[in-house]
Enzyme design. Structure first.
Site, PDB file in Angstrom:
ATOM      1  N   ARG A 271       0.727  -1.151  -0.084  1.00  0.00           N
ATOM      2  CA  ARG A 271       0.121  -0.016   0.198  1.00  0.00           C
ATOM      3  C   ARG A 271       0.920   1.244   0.082  1.00  0.00           C
ATOM      4  O   ARG A 271       1.761   1.346   0.951  1.00  0.00           O
ATOM      5  CB  ARG A 271      -0.913  -0.038   1.295  1.00  0.00           C
ATOM      6  CG  ARG A 271      -1.734   1.265   1.393  1.00  0.00           C
ATOM      7  CD  ARG A 271      -2.728   1.263   2.350  1.00  0.00           C
ATOM      8  NE  ARG A 271      -3.379   2.434   2.681  1.00  0.00           N
ATOM      9  CZ  ARG A 271      -3.366   3.425   3.735  1.00  0.00           C
ATOM     10  NH1 ARG A 271      -2.664   3.089   4.616  1.00  0.00           N
ATOM     11  NH2 ARG A 271      -3.916   4.731   3.579  1.00  0.00           N
TER      12      ARG A 271
ATOM     13  N   HIS B 231      -2.853  11.000   0.723  1.00  0.00           N
ATOM     14  CA  HIS B 231      -2.155  10.634   2.010  1.00  0.00           C
ATOM     15  C   HIS B 231      -1.737  12.358   2.330  1.00  0.00           C
ATOM     16  O   HIS B 231      -0.588  12.241   2.744  1.00  0.00           O
ATOM     17  CB  HIS B 231      -1.443   9.813   2.086  1.00  0.00           C
ATOM     18  CG  HIS B 231      -1.059   9.126   3.223  1.00  0.00           C
ATOM     19  ND1 HIS B 231      -1.335   7.824   3.738  1.00  0.00           N
ATOM     20  CD2 HIS B 231      -0.665   9.752   4.376  1.00  0.00           C
ATOM     21  CE1 HIS B 231      -0.786   7.428   4.949  1.00  0.00           C
ATOM     22  NE2 HIS B 231      -0.626   8.462   5.417  1.00  0.00           N
TER      23      HIS B 231
HETATM   24  C1  FCB Z   1      -1.451   7.777  10.400  1.00  0.00           C
HETATM   25  C2  FCB Z   1      -0.892   8.152   9.186  1.00  0.00           C
HETATM   26  C3  FCB Z   1       0.578   7.635   9.012  1.00  0.00           C
HETATM   27  C4  FCB Z   1       1.514   7.389   9.942  1.00  0.00           C
HETATM   28  C5  FCB Z   1       0.747   6.900  11.000  1.00  0.00           C
HETATM   29  C6  FCB Z   1       1.759   6.652  12.170  1.00  0.00           C
HETATM   30  O1  FCB Z   1      -2.264   8.478  11.142  1.00  0.00           O
HETATM   31  O2  FCB Z   1      -1.740   7.678   8.163  1.00  0.00           O
HETATM   32  O3  FCB Z   1       0.978   8.345   7.593  1.00  0.00           O
HETATM   33  O4  FCB Z   1       1.636   8.770  10.323  1.00  0.00           O
HETATM   34  O5  FCB Z   1      -0.297   7.343  11.622  1.00  0.00           O
END
Ligand code: FCB
Length: 470
Positions: free
Chosen positions: A90, A134
């Site tokens: 992913r 993201h």
């Molecule tokens: C989530 C995020 C990821 C990473 C983890 C620890 O909230 O999706 O990018 O920062 O936490």
């Protein structure tokens, strides 16, 4: 603030029979956290490039300019993933690489990177799982209002379609947004993530437009898939926990319910049932907010989902009183206070609560009924490198083992969970924490960019292999 766990209950890797069939094993990353090369091939700045330059915003004034140099080292990184024996990877696509500035035609050079990544994965038998967003919003779109502005939802749908048309012939598994709660609440209310705004109303508007963007993107991607008779599995990724009241008192029960409204039901009720939670809607005006919902929006948001991605790290208990017993705060609003369980914590100071994952998955099954995949789960610890160069991270192994057991229990009790992705493949840029917090099952030495599979990575590889019966 950290209290490291020094013992492991994980023991050696062994098969997990409940996860032996119809289960996808993977590892996860995101673009800004690993790629580096932020100026390569026509990429323009995202809100994170900008935020990292704000004094005090990120620990040690760090940024993603170099990160893990994945943009350059992609082929060897895919080899490493293959070595872990997982089924799937992913990753996220950087909007400012594919559509610099957030509008207009695709940037062929930016897309070419993901084209190569996808082909390299497929050649090694690894299934690509792409996340469209993201957190790296093109800065131009933030300048035009960001997620609190309705137009950003339409821009996202356009980017989603353009990207899907380019890669959807080979990528079947797509999720739209990663953790809209974080984008909205950390980015626009708490100001600790990009773009660093602090306005509750902006954050709630951002929630609605993120969800609308998801729904519009889903519509356009489904239509494009149908045109070419492509297979498409489409989902969204939410960060979720199991919230419980600190006691049976009416105030604590109400606090847990409020927290659940803002953290879980706001998203899932809209996505699955096509409505925002009535109790939350009734309270928002007291906080000076109304959601900017237009006719038809909720039907768009509730577009069919093939899958719910669940990111799980911890769970919380809530009290409806402050330390002095008061039920309202200085603004006259009801108190919602997190109360620790008193369990061991990770280096993020997050309590380790694997049972919360079982309870969460069963609750999601009951109330929303979607097929689920754990799209992120993992832990930061302050790793040590042993003199022989290995990384004996027993605490991380114990964390993974405990949570995989929790998934197994949920599955045995009827939750339709179809996969698990460890967060993260690599140590990487952990947002406002910079490079201080290491989540990888593979260590990255940032001076040399050398990758070393940690003990937890070897344990994960063996667990996958043994569970598959290999
Ligand atoms: C989530 C995020 C990821 C990473 C983890 C620890 O909230 O999706 O990018 O920062 O936490």
């Amino acid at each position: 603030m950290t209290s490291p766990i020094t013992t492991t209950e994980a023991g050696p890797a062994r098969a997990i029979p409940e996860l032996a069939e119809n289960f996808t094993w993977g590892v996860a990353t995101s673009a800004y956290q690993i790629e580096g090369a932020t100026e390569a091939d026509g990429r323009t700045p995202s809100i994170w490039d900008t935020f990292c330059r704000v004094p005090g915003a990120v620990a040690n004034a760090e940024n993603g300019d170099t990160a893990c140099e994945h943009y350059r080292r992609m082929p060897e990184d895919v080899e490493l993933i293959a070595g872990l024996g997982v089924d799937a990877y992913r990753f996220s696509l950087a909007w400012p690489r594919i559509q610099p500035g957030g509008r207009g035609p695709a940037n062929a050079r930016g897309l070419a990177f993901y084209d190569r990544l996808v082909d390299t994965l497929l050649a090694r038998g690894i299934t690509p799982w792409a996340t469209l967003y993201h957190w790296d919003l093109p800065q131009e779109l933030e300048d035009a209002g960001g997620w609190p502005a309705r137009d950003t939802a339409y821009r996202f749908a356009e980017y989603a379609e353009l990207t899907y048309r380019a890669l959807g012939d080979r990528v079947t598994h797509w999720t739209t947004l990663n953790e809209p709660w974080c984008s909205a609440m950390l980015g626009y209310h708490e100001g600790v993530h990009a773009p660093g705004r602090r306005d509750f109303g902006d954050a709630l508007h951002a929630v609605h437009h993120l969800l609308l963007g998801h729904g519009l993107a889903a519509e356009r991607m489904r239509a494009a898939a149908a045109e070419d008779a492509r297979q498409l599995s489409l989902g969204i990724v939410l960060n979720l926990g199991h919230g419980s009241p600190a006691s049976d008192s009416p105030a604590d029960l109400a606090a847990a319910r409020r927290a659940d409204g803002l953290g879980t039901r706001l998203y899932l009720d809209a996505l699955v049932h096509g409505r925002y939670p009535a109790d939350l809607l009734a309270e928002l005006p007291r906080r000076g907010v109304t959601l900017p919902v237009r006719d038809g929006d909720l039907a768009t948001i509730a577009a069919p989902l093939d899958l719910l991605g669940v990111n799980y790290y911890t769970s919380h208990r809530f009290a409806g009183t402050d330390e002095h017993g008061a039920e309202t705060d200085e603004h006259g609003l009801p108190v919602v206070r997190m109360v620790p369980f008193g369990r061991p914590r990770t280096a993020m100071d997050w309590e380790i609560v694997p049972s919360g994952l079982t309870e969460l998955l069963l609750r999601l099954q009951r109330e929303y009924g979607l097929p689920m995949v754990i799209t992120e789960n993992g832990a930061a610890f302050d790793d040590r490198v042993a003199p022989d160069g290995t990384v004996p991270d027993a605490d991380r192994t114990a964390y993974l083992a405990g949570h995989l057991a929790a998934v197994a229990r949920a599955r045995a009790a009827g939750a339709d969970v179809r996969g698990y992705f460890a967060w993260s493949l690599f140590d990487n840029f952990e947002w406002a924490y910079g490079y201080d917090k290491r989540f990888g099952i593979v260590r990255v030495d940032y001076d040399t960019q050398r990758r070393t599979v940690k003990d937890s990575g070897a344990w994960y590889r063996d667990t996958v292999r043994l569970t598959r019966g290999e």
